[in-house]
Design a protein around this motif. Sequence first.
Motif, PDB file in Angstrom:
ATOM      1  N   ALA A  66       0.842  -1.209   0.000  1.00 45.68           N
ATOM      2  CA  ALA A  66       0.000   0.000   0.000  1.00 45.68           C
ATOM      3  C   ALA A  66       0.872   1.253   0.000  1.00 45.68           C
ATOM      4  N   ILE A  67       1.920   1.222   0.804  1.00 40.93           N
ATOM      5  CA  ILE A  67       2.835   2.375   0.866  1.00 40.93           C
ATOM      6  C   ILE A  67       3.482   2.585  -0.498  1.00 40.93           C
ATOM      7  N   SER A  68       3.858   1.481  -1.148  1.00 41.79           N
ATOM      8  CA  SER A  68       4.500   1.569  -2.461  1.00 41.79           C
ATOM      9  C   SER A  68       3.585   2.240  -3.493  1.00 41.79           C
ATOM     10  N   VAL A  69       2.303   1.899  -3.431  1.00 45.39           N
ATOM     11  CA  VAL A  69       1.333   2.499  -4.373  1.00 45.39           C
ATOM     12  C   VAL A  69       1.182   3.989  -4.084  1.00 45.39           C
ATOM     13  N   VAL A  70       1.004   4.322  -2.794  1.00 50.96           N
ATOM     14  CA  VAL A  70       0.778   5.724  -2.418  1.00 50.96           C
ATOM     15  C   VAL A  70       2.010   6.588  -2.710  1.00 50.96           C
ATOM     16  N   GLU A  71       3.186   6.018  -2.474  1.00 52.84           N
ATOM     17  CA  GLU A  71       4.412   6.806  -2.699  1.00 52.84           C
ATOM     18  C   GLU A  71       4.849   6.820  -4.161  1.00 52.84           C
ATOM     19  N   GLY A  72       4.113   6.106  -4.997  1.00 54.45           N
ATOM     20  CA  GLY A  72       4.383   6.157  -6.434  1.00 54.45           C
ATOM     21  C   GLY A  72       5.497   5.237  -6.904  1.00 54.45           C
ATOM     22  N   HIS A  73       5.978   4.347  -6.032  1.00 53.63           N
ATOM     23  CA  HIS A  73       6.988   3.382  -6.485  1.00 53.63           C
ATOM     24  C   HIS A  73       6.358   2.328  -7.377  1.00 53.63           C
ATOM     25  N   THR A  74       5.062   2.137  -7.201  1.00 49.58           N
ATOM     26  CA  THR A  74       4.304   1.255  -8.087  1.00 49.58           C
ATOM     27  C   THR A  74       3.309   2.124  -8.837  1.00 49.58           C
ATOM     28  N   THR A  75       3.285   1.989 -10.143  1.00 44.22           N
ATOM     29  CA  THR A  75       2.283   2.750 -10.888  1.00 44.22           C
ATOM     30  C   THR A  75       1.098   1.837 -11.187  1.00 44.22           C
ATOM     31  N   ALA A  76      -0.077   2.310 -10.829  1.00 46.56           N
ATOM     32  CA  ALA A  76      -1.303   1.536 -11.044  1.00 46.56           C
ATOM     33  C   ALA A  76      -2.435   2.502 -11.332  1.00 46.56           C
ATOM     34  N   ASP A  77      -3.471   1.988 -12.007  1.00 45.65           N
ATOM     35  CA  ASP A  77      -4.641   2.817 -12.320  1.00 45.65           C
ATOM     36  C   ASP A  77      -5.737   2.655 -11.271  1.00 45.65           C
ATOM     37  N   ALA A  78      -5.690   1.531 -10.564  1.00 48.60           N
ATOM     38  CA  ALA A  78      -6.721   1.239  -9.561  1.00 48.60           C
ATOM     39  C   ALA A  78      -6.156   0.194  -8.598  1.00 48.60           C
ATOM     40  N   VAL A  79      -6.871  -0.006  -7.488  1.00 53.53           N
ATOM     41  CA  VAL A  79      -6.361  -0.926  -6.472  1.00 53.53           C
ATOM     42  C   VAL A  79      -7.458  -1.894  -6.018  1.00 53.53           C
ATOM     43  N   PHE A  80      -7.099  -3.168  -5.937  1.00 54.83           N
ATOM     44  CA  PHE A  80      -7.994  -4.193  -5.389  1.00 54.83           C
ATOM     45  C   PHE A  80      -7.378  -4.688  -4.080  1.00 54.83           C
ATOM     46  N   ILE A  81      -8.164  -4.593  -3.001  1.00 51.90           N
ATOM     47  CA  ILE A  81      -7.669  -5.035  -1.694  1.00 51.90           C
ATOM     48  C   ILE A  81      -8.485  -6.236  -1.247  1.00 51.90           C
ATOM     49  N   GLY A  82      -7.808  -7.303  -0.850  1.00 44.55           N
ATOM     50  CA  GLY A  82      -8.546  -8.495  -0.436  1.00 44.55           C
ATOM     51  C   GLY A  82      -7.910  -9.204   0.736  1.00 44.55           C
ATOM     52  N   THR A  83      -8.771  -9.729   1.613  1.00 44.36           N
ATOM     53  CA  THR A  83      -8.295 -10.596   2.698  1.00 44.36           C
ATOM     54  C   THR A  83      -9.334 -11.700   2.876  1.00 44.36           C
ATOM     55  N   CYS A  84      -8.979 -12.687   3.655  1.00 46.02           N
ATOM     56  CA  CYS A  84      -9.909 -13.797   3.876  1.00 46.02           C
ATOM     57  C   CYS A  84     -11.124 -13.342   4.688  1.00 46.02           C
ATOM     58  N   PHE A  85     -12.282 -13.838   4.298  1.00 37.63           N
ATOM     59  CA  PHE A  85     -13.512 -13.630   5.052  1.00 37.63           C
ATOM     60  C   PHE A  85     -13.333 -14.247   6.443  1.00 37.63           C
ATOM     61  N   ARG A  86     -13.779 -13.567   7.455  1.00 37.80           N
ATOM     62  CA  ARG A  86     -13.730 -14.010   8.857  1.00 37.80           C
ATOM     63  C   ARG A  86     -12.353 -13.890   9.491  1.00 37.80           C
TER      64      ARG A  86
END
Lengths: 410, 153
Positions: A66-86
Amino acid sequence: MNEIEVAQISCGSEYTGIQGEIESAAERVGAKIIFPDIDLAEVEAAEEKFGLKVTSPDLKLMLARAISVVEGHTTADAVFIGTCFRCAEGALVRNEIRRYIHDKSGLPVISYSYTERTTADTLLTRMEALTTIAKRRSLLAREKQSGLTAGIDSGSTTTKAVIMQDNEILGFGWVTSTDVLKSAEEAYSIALKESGIERDAVQAIGVTGYGRFILGKAFNADLVQEEITVNSKGAVYLADRQKGAATVIDVGGMDNKAISVQDGIPGIFTMGGICAGASGRFLEMTAKRLGVDITELGKLALAGMASEISMNSYCIVFGIQSLVNSLSKGSRHEDVAAAACYSVAEQVFEQQLQEIEVREPVIMVGGTSLIEGLPQAMRELLQVEVIVPPYAQLIGAVGSALLASGFIEE
Amino acid sequence: MANIFIYPSNSLILYDLVERFGHKPLAVMQEIKKRVTTAGIDSPPLNITPEDPKIGLKYAAVEVPAGVRGRMSLLDPLLEAAEAAILVEDAPIGFGCMGCQRTSELVGFLIRAKRIPILELDYPTSDDAAENFVYQISEFLNGLGDGKEAKNE
């Protein structure tokens, strides 16, 4: 614009066995999943930098990504965040990262908690909305309908169609959904007749809802779009709140949408098929049990007190059982109607609105928003004014017709 | 030669130490290799399919996250085959990790419940502690004999 790149920030998807489903959903909407590249030192430093201590290493990796995306080290057009249910720790991290990305990067972001049963179809609408927000900002900036356009919303319970011309609704059709094509044809024919418009005169057509892909082909639609984008646009348009922040809540027949909107463009959103007890279907069953038409349930609820009824469960089966028990003990129909509305509103409040940022004005749309007791219950829960705009039940069709007008000029 | 379960289960250092002292390390890399080289399964990156978390129900109920159960299905053959174990606590990520703390907790419990010889160590943080770390592992492994004795301890 080239292929949309969606940065995946997740824990457990590969061990759940559904990584392929995530990638398939992205591929189907012209997007590609990428993983922010992180080195070990960044993972180890992530907790301190983000300010959140976690025990699972994959969650530390999520923070670093997440830090990499926000700081611009990773360039992306959108973000998908996922974790296990429960997973409680996963849920905390997922929510905080979603807020962090949304606030600090402005990138469109969706989050999801998966099980081994999650499929590409489940994720498709969310992924479609995510990529649309990323690649079609100019289309979403449209604030006025122009020309002569039609919109059809093929919903799980009802099918709606509208004809619009020069920013005015000329006519609409609203029928119960049976066969996707037949219902759409019926609603569209009614709308055309009411408008006094010949089919050939329609310059562009937009379709949305569950049956949108079938309708897109059958009607040769200019716009085939999921409901998140269309409903956001339709809601702020009808409520005349196109500039600034807003929250759109749509309690549907099969699922609910809660969308945090900025200038008519969805930011954070949740789409829950959480439970039938939090859907329009629950209200329909309540109306049937009370022996009233669904259109009368809202007024009945306004005259009742939800607190008079003891609801032991949110479930569509056991919740209805609670209502039936109350009736057998002599409870007033008005109180039962109010309790049903409050139960639905409370579930949406507890399970969906906690995942988005609720910003005023709150706009309730969809057919259920016309059941007056429901927006009233939401007002009580949120302690803010809740707007139900005119034609709220036609939200998807209006949004589609509005956005479709962008294709006339193209 | 005994089957030695190691945890973190992908620790190359533990794997190497166990092998050097003449025993068979049980590591998750072996299970992943089996999956990614099995023809006919197409569920990248690890070829874990949605069926695997169901296999994990052997260890954890359905309310346990699918990611934990999927990991448990991967570790299942290793837990079954284990005749002794070396568990290292508080290791940095670079030493090896399974990504999920809940899985680590469950694996630690299950391996202890097997009542096999177990060596539990803290990750060393100094040169002296590192020497002692390796010494304790060597003593433990040398004391296991051919594995049958280890099983009966």
